[in-house]
Design a protein around this motif. Structure first.
Motif, PDB file in Angstrom:
ATOM      1  N   GLY A  14       3.769  -9.016  32.825  1.00 42.43           N
ATOM      2  CA  GLY A  14       3.596  -7.613  33.182  1.00 42.43           C
ATOM      3  C   GLY A  14       3.854  -6.660  32.035  1.00 42.43           C
ATOM      4  O   GLY A  14       4.001  -5.461  32.267  1.00 42.43           O
ATOM      5  N   GLN A  15       3.921  -7.182  30.813  1.00 38.80           N
ATOM      6  CA  GLN A  15       4.119  -6.345  29.635  1.00 38.80           C
ATOM      7  C   GLN A  15       2.920  -6.502  28.711  1.00 38.80           C
ATOM      8  O   GLN A  15       2.567  -7.608  28.336  1.00 38.80           O
ATOM      9  CB  GLN A  15       5.405  -6.739  28.910  1.00 38.80           C
ATOM     10  N   SER A  16       2.295  -5.389  28.351  1.00 40.58           N
ATOM     11  CA  SER A  16       1.069  -5.437  27.552  1.00 40.58           C
ATOM     12  C   SER A  16       1.274  -4.688  26.242  1.00 40.58           C
ATOM     13  O   SER A  16       1.648  -3.512  26.251  1.00 40.58           O
ATOM     14  CB  SER A  16      -0.091  -4.804  28.314  1.00 40.58           C
ATOM     15  N   PRO A  17       1.018  -5.346  25.106  1.00 43.74           N
ATOM     16  CA  PRO A  17       1.100  -4.646  23.822  1.00 43.74           C
ATOM     17  C   PRO A  17       0.037  -3.554  23.735  1.00 43.74           C
ATOM     18  O   PRO A  17      -1.093  -3.724  24.202  1.00 43.74           O
ATOM     19  CB  PRO A  17       0.845  -5.757  22.789  1.00 43.74           C
ATOM     20  N   GLU A  38       4.920  -1.412  30.346  1.00 50.35           N
ATOM     21  CA  GLU A  38       5.154  -2.176  31.569  1.00 50.35           C
ATOM     22  C   GLU A  38       3.923  -2.056  32.465  1.00 50.35           C
ATOM     23  O   GLU A  38       3.873  -1.239  33.390  1.00 50.35           O
ATOM     24  CB  GLU A  38       6.411  -1.672  32.279  1.00 50.35           C
ATOM     25  N   ILE A  39       2.940  -2.866  32.171  1.00 48.97           N
ATOM     26  CA  ILE A  39       1.693  -2.836  32.921  1.00 48.97           C
ATOM     27  C   ILE A  39       0.932  -4.115  32.614  1.00 48.97           C
ATOM     28  O   ILE A  39       1.044  -4.680  31.522  1.00 48.97           O
ATOM     29  CB  ILE A  39       0.844  -1.590  32.525  1.00 48.97           C
ATOM     30  N   TYR A  40       0.176  -4.604  33.580  1.00 49.46           N
ATOM     31  CA  TYR A  40      -0.684  -5.758  33.326  1.00 49.46           C
ATOM     32  C   TYR A  40      -1.860  -5.336  32.445  1.00 49.46           C
ATOM     33  O   TYR A  40      -2.386  -4.223  32.568  1.00 49.46           O
ATOM     34  CB  TYR A  40      -1.204  -6.340  34.642  1.00 49.46           C
ATOM     35  N   ARG A  41      -2.262  -6.233  31.572  1.00 49.58           N
ATOM     36  CA  ARG A  41      -3.313  -5.915  30.614  1.00 49.58           C
ATOM     37  C   ARG A  41      -4.611  -5.522  31.320  1.00 49.58           C
ATOM     38  O   ARG A  41      -5.320  -4.607  30.879  1.00 49.58           O
ATOM     39  CB  ARG A  41      -3.554  -7.110  29.688  1.00 49.58           C
ATOM     40  N   ALA A  42      -4.954  -6.207  32.400  1.00 52.62           N
ATOM     41  CA  ALA A  42      -6.198  -5.891  33.103  1.00 52.62           C
ATOM     42  C   ALA A  42      -6.193  -4.448  33.586  1.00 52.62           C
ATOM     43  O   ALA A  42      -7.194  -3.728  33.457  1.00 52.62           O
ATOM     44  CB  ALA A  42      -6.404  -6.856  34.277  1.00 52.62           C
ATOM     45  N   ILE A  93       5.497   5.834  26.649  1.00 49.81           N
ATOM     46  CA  ILE A  93       4.386   5.718  25.710  1.00 49.81           C
ATOM     47  C   ILE A  93       3.294   6.677  26.168  1.00 49.81           C
ATOM     48  O   ILE A  93       2.949   6.716  27.358  1.00 49.81           O
ATOM     49  CB  ILE A  93       3.841   4.278  25.677  1.00 49.81           C
ATOM     50  N   ARG A  94       2.758   7.416  25.238  1.00 54.16           N
ATOM     51  CA  ARG A  94       1.616   8.287  25.534  1.00 54.16           C
ATOM     52  C   ARG A  94       0.436   7.850  24.687  1.00 54.16           C
ATOM     53  O   ARG A  94       0.504   7.883  23.458  1.00 54.16           O
ATOM     54  CB  ARG A  94       1.966   9.752  25.278  1.00 54.16           C
ATOM     55  N   VAL A  95      -0.618   7.431  25.353  1.00 58.38           N
ATOM     56  CA  VAL A  95      -1.888   7.168  24.687  1.00 58.38           C
ATOM     57  C   VAL A  95      -2.735   8.416  24.876  1.00 58.38           C
ATOM     58  O   VAL A  95      -3.186   8.710  25.989  1.00 58.38           O
ATOM     59  CB  VAL A  95      -2.596   5.924  25.267  1.00 58.38           C
ATOM     60  N   LEU A 111       2.999   5.941  30.175  1.00 57.88           N
ATOM     61  CA  LEU A 111       3.513   4.711  30.766  1.00 57.88           C
ATOM     62  C   LEU A 111       4.924   4.475  30.247  1.00 57.88           C
ATOM     63  O   LEU A 111       5.301   4.951  29.174  1.00 57.88           O
ATOM     64  CB  LEU A 111       2.628   3.514  30.398  1.00 57.88           C
ATOM     65  N   PHE A 112       5.700   3.700  30.980  1.00 57.86           N
ATOM     66  CA  PHE A 112       7.033   3.345  30.517  1.00 57.86           C
ATOM     67  C   PHE A 112       6.936   2.211  29.503  1.00 57.86           C
ATOM     68  O   PHE A 112       6.159   1.271  29.663  1.00 57.86           O
ATOM     69  CB  PHE A 112       7.917   2.905  31.693  1.00 57.86           C
TER      70      PHE A 112
END
Length: 430
Positions: free
Chosen positions: A249-252, A291-295, A337-339, A394-395
């Motif tokens: 559940g962690q995506s670079p 803290e997010i799935y890559r998909a 994180i801000r994209v 995102l966190f």
């Protein structure tokens, strides 16, 4: 579908269907159409091109069409008669085919198919919680007491109820395997493809056979030792599963990810339709993960970038889009994180549009996905040379933080979206 209900499809149409699905990104469906086309015994020229396209789509789907593996020549093989050598070659070919078609172990599946991470994490979580924790793990102290000959009657009754009461262990195990297969597909039958799952299935069967011996009061030393070994193997299997899903559940968030998103979106449009004079991706600090799935992350970023590209495509030059990533420390001690995606189009979405829940809107998909992770869309100042900025917040994932057993994505503290002047609409005190 209506046509298929009244007449069978022309097998020749499976090839253009496969190619159309491949071009739209529906890989699994395209592979299915390719297989149907090849099963219809097409002409040699069409078969060859279909096989090449199928291999390019997914090499595993092409296994049935690979040439047999040649046998090495040796004096002993030459001494065998021609018929015996042919039979041996066929047997070895079938064996190799069976091994190759067995599928991937779960760890390899997770590495090679990030789109399956949410399903894998959920399925493993259910298996660990329902079977390995509340049935196997719950009797750990009783297994130890039986091994030392110190188990009380109440402890034995508890062990019997946990291991053998209700749904039989073998049936519960089979049910979990079937759930994995339904969710991941028939190619991934972990009971055959994963050594850990195969060993766990055998261990479950061993425990099921011990029911009679354990029910006779004072278990024999052999029964006690078998139970202790089987219990230890399943606990080790549980730890191995935790290692596989830890971090799914962690995506670079890095440069390659942003370039992948931009390339995927730009490929959706003809060069004549969307011409960008300037598309800049700022360097990204190393070691940033959300803290997010890559998909889900890909869906979110593609929609935000897609909106920016479409917006500038409707404007006169200069057309500019820029993407950057920043990490900020919140007052709570958490990092976010801000994209940020900025563009030169004056068309600016409102927060009402961003949080429109209609499922056919791109930003609605984004906000629905972000809600699962405590994230948000923000409208930010764009800076010189740009007209607007949209950020995905995102966190940040904590380095080495375990995923299994952590709070679900939606359980975090949530803050309201940031308005155009940079002031939060709602703020919960720390």
């Amino acid at each position: 579908l209506d046509g298929k209900a009244v007449a069978p499809i022309d097998p020749a149409l499976y090839l253009p269907l496969a190619q159309a699905c491949r071009d739209r990104g529906y890989g699994a469906r395209a592979a299915g159409f390719y297989r149907k086309f090849l099963a219809a015994d097409p002409p040699p020229g069409a078969r060859g091109s279909a096989e090449r396209e199928l291999r390019g789509l997914d090499s595993e789907f092409a296994d049935p069409f690979d040439p047999p593996v040649p046998l090495p020549s040796s004096p002993s093989l030459a001494a065998i008669g021609g018929a015996a050598a042919a039979a041996l070659a066929i047997a070895l070919g079938l064996l190799l085919f069976a091994v190759r078609r067995r599928g991937l172990p779960l760890a390899d599946l997770a590495r090679q198919h990030p789109e399956l991470h949410p399903a894998i994490a959920y399925l493993v979580g259910c298996l660990r919680h329902e079977l390995l924790k509340h049935r196997i793990g719950a009797v750990s102290h009783v297994v130890e007491a039986i091994a030392f000959g110190q188990a009380t009657l109440a402890q034995r009754q508890f062990l019997h109820a946990r291991l053998f009461g209700g749904e039989p262990l073998k049936a519960a195990w089979a049910g979990h395997l079937a759930t994995f297969e339904r969710a991941l597909g028939p190619r991934f039958r972990l009971g055959r493809s994963d050594p850990g799952f195969r060993e766990a299935g055998r261990t479950i069967a061993v425990i099921a056979r011990l029911e009679g011996g354990l029910a006779r009061g004072g278990a024999a030393e052999r029964v006690a030792s078998e139970l202790a070994r089987a219990h230890a193997r399943l606990r080790e299997f549980d730890r191995a599963l935790a290692g596989i899903v830890d971090g799914l559940g962690q995506s670079p968030i890095d440069g390659p990810l942003l370039h992948e998103v931009v390339d995927a979106v730009r490929s959706e449009y003809a060069p004549s339709q969307v011409t960008l004079l300037d598309l800049a991706i700022a360097p990204v600090e190393e070691g940033i993960a959300a803290e997010i799935y890559r998909a889900d992350l890909l869906v979110i970023l593609k929609n935000v970038v897609r909106n920016a590209i479409l917006a500038v495509s409707r404007q006169h030059p200069p057309r500019r889009v820029a993407i950057d990533v920043a990490v900020e420390l919140e007052a709570t001690g958490e990092e976010v994180i801000r994209v940020r995606v900025r563009d030169s189009s004056p068309d600016s979405p409102s927060l009402e549009a961003a949080y429109d829940r209609r499922s056919d809107r791109g930003l609605a998909i984004v906000t629905a996905a972000l809600d699962r992770y405590g994230g948000a869309i923000e409208l930010l100042p764009a800076g010189e040379g740009y007209a607007k900025g949209v950020a995905v917040r995102l966190f940040r994932a904590q380095a080495g933080a375990p995923v299994v057993g952590s709070p679900p994505p939606g359980a975090r503290r949530k803050t309201g979206p940031i308005t155009g002047d940079g002031v939060r609409g709602k703020e919960l005190a720390a």
